[in-house]
Design an enzyme around this catalytic site. Structure first.
Site, PDB file in Angstrom:
ATOM      1  N   ASP A 102       0.727  -1.416   0.154  1.00 56.70           N
ATOM      2  CA  ASP A 102       0.155   0.079   0.092  1.00 56.70           C
ATOM      3  C   ASP A 102       0.743   0.941   0.165  1.00 56.70           C
ATOM      4  OD1 ASP A 102      -2.155  -1.641   0.359  1.00 56.70           O
ATOM      5  OD2 ASP A 102      -2.355  -1.494   2.412  1.00 56.70           O
TER       6      ASP A 102
HETATM    7  N1  URA Z   1      -1.187  -5.924   3.904  1.00 59.71           N
HETATM    8  C1  URA Z   1      -1.942  -4.604   3.864  1.00 59.71           C
HETATM    9  O1  URA Z   1      -2.814  -4.250   4.488  1.00 59.71           O
HETATM   10  N2  URA Z   1      -1.067  -3.700   3.330  1.00 59.71           N
HETATM   11  C2  URA Z   1       0.112  -3.807   2.497  1.00 59.71           C
HETATM   12  O2  URA Z   1       0.560  -2.943   2.175  1.00 59.71           O
HETATM   13  C3  URA Z   1       0.520  -5.102   2.535  1.00 59.71           C
HETATM   14  C4  URA Z   1       0.059  -6.284   3.183  1.00 59.71           C
END
Ligand code: URA
Length: 247
Positions: A102
């Site tokens: 993310d």
């Molecule tokens: N899980 C999440 O919620 N975000 C990420 O970036 C990676 C795994």
């Protein structure tokens, strides 16, 4: 492949720089000077630049310390992406992120132009292990550990058993290490949210057999070592026909 393209890809030079070098007579194919950039070469040809053999090292593998605030995506007109952090010579060789983190997540992101390896590492069947260091709201306790281990029911799927190690649970925040063997959209955040905890920060220190190099600063990248590539290939079931070896 055309000689000018090969020369550009094998070093830090543009196609027009490659063309200039070729025209100047600096490039030999199998010991004969070739001045035509459009000349086609094959895998078995030996290419020399100013007498030195140059080799196209084939597939490229990079680990990037993804900082917060950049998207895991191809280049974007409006937002910065991980591709803006990758040195141009790898962008030209079409490395792409394997999976995604993310925008606000930091940590290890693998990039490669080895499509088969990437495909296998991301396959839901392969269950490549990823770890995440999370800071979350509230106090985590043993019931959260048990829930992660049992699998958490989310709106569209039930998560596979996941490891949760509580590192600290004081005041109104906790820190924990999560070990996942799948990688669905926002999975860690959604799993914590299902337990009533909001993720404040998320960092990925490992992906399969790879560990984020501690000497990298956020935004830095480096090529994988031969040992790291071998470990990844093993994890992807691409070595010695060991199809079932997981990371
Ligand atoms: N899980 C999440 O919620 N975000 C990420 O970036 C990676 C795994």
């Amino acid at each position: 492949m055309r000689l000018d393209k090969y020369l550009a890809l094998s070093g830090e030079r543009t196609r027009s720089e490659a063309t200039r070098l070729i025209r100047s007579g600096a490039v030999e194919v199998n010991c004969a000077i070739v001045k035509d950039g459009a000349f086609h070469i094959s895998e078995t040809d030996e290419i020399r630049l100013l007498g030195q053999v140059i080799s196209d090292s084939g597939n490229q593998y990079l680990m990037l310390f993804k900082p917060a605030g950049v998207l895991t995506a191809a280049r974007d007109k409006h937002a910065s992406t991980v591709m803006d952090l990758v040195p141009e010579r790898y962008v030209r060789r079409k490395v792409l992120p394997v999976g995604r983190l993310d925008k606000d997540t930091t940590g290890l992101l693998l990039l490669t132009n080895d499509g088969e390896l990437a495909h296998r590492l991301l396959s839901p069947k392969r269950h490549v292990t990823k770890t995440y260091l999370a800071t979350v709201t509230g106090r985590l306790d043993e019931s959260d550990v048990a829930a992660f281990e049992a699998g958490i029911e989310l709106s569209d799927f039930v998560s596979m058993p996941a490891g949760l190690t509580i590192l600290s649970a004081e005041g109104d925040e906790s820190r924990a290490l999560v070990e996942l063997r799948e990688g669905k959209f926002h999975q860690v955040k959604r799993m914590f949210l299902a337990r009533g905890h909001e993720v404040i920060t998320l960092h990925r220190p490992t992906f399969g057999p790879l560990q984020l190099d501690e000497t990298l600063k956020p935004g830095d990248s480096r090529e994988l070592t031969q040992e790291e590539v071998t470990a990844l290939r093993k994890c992807a079931g691409l070595l010695d026909g060991k199809e079932d070896s997981h990371g």
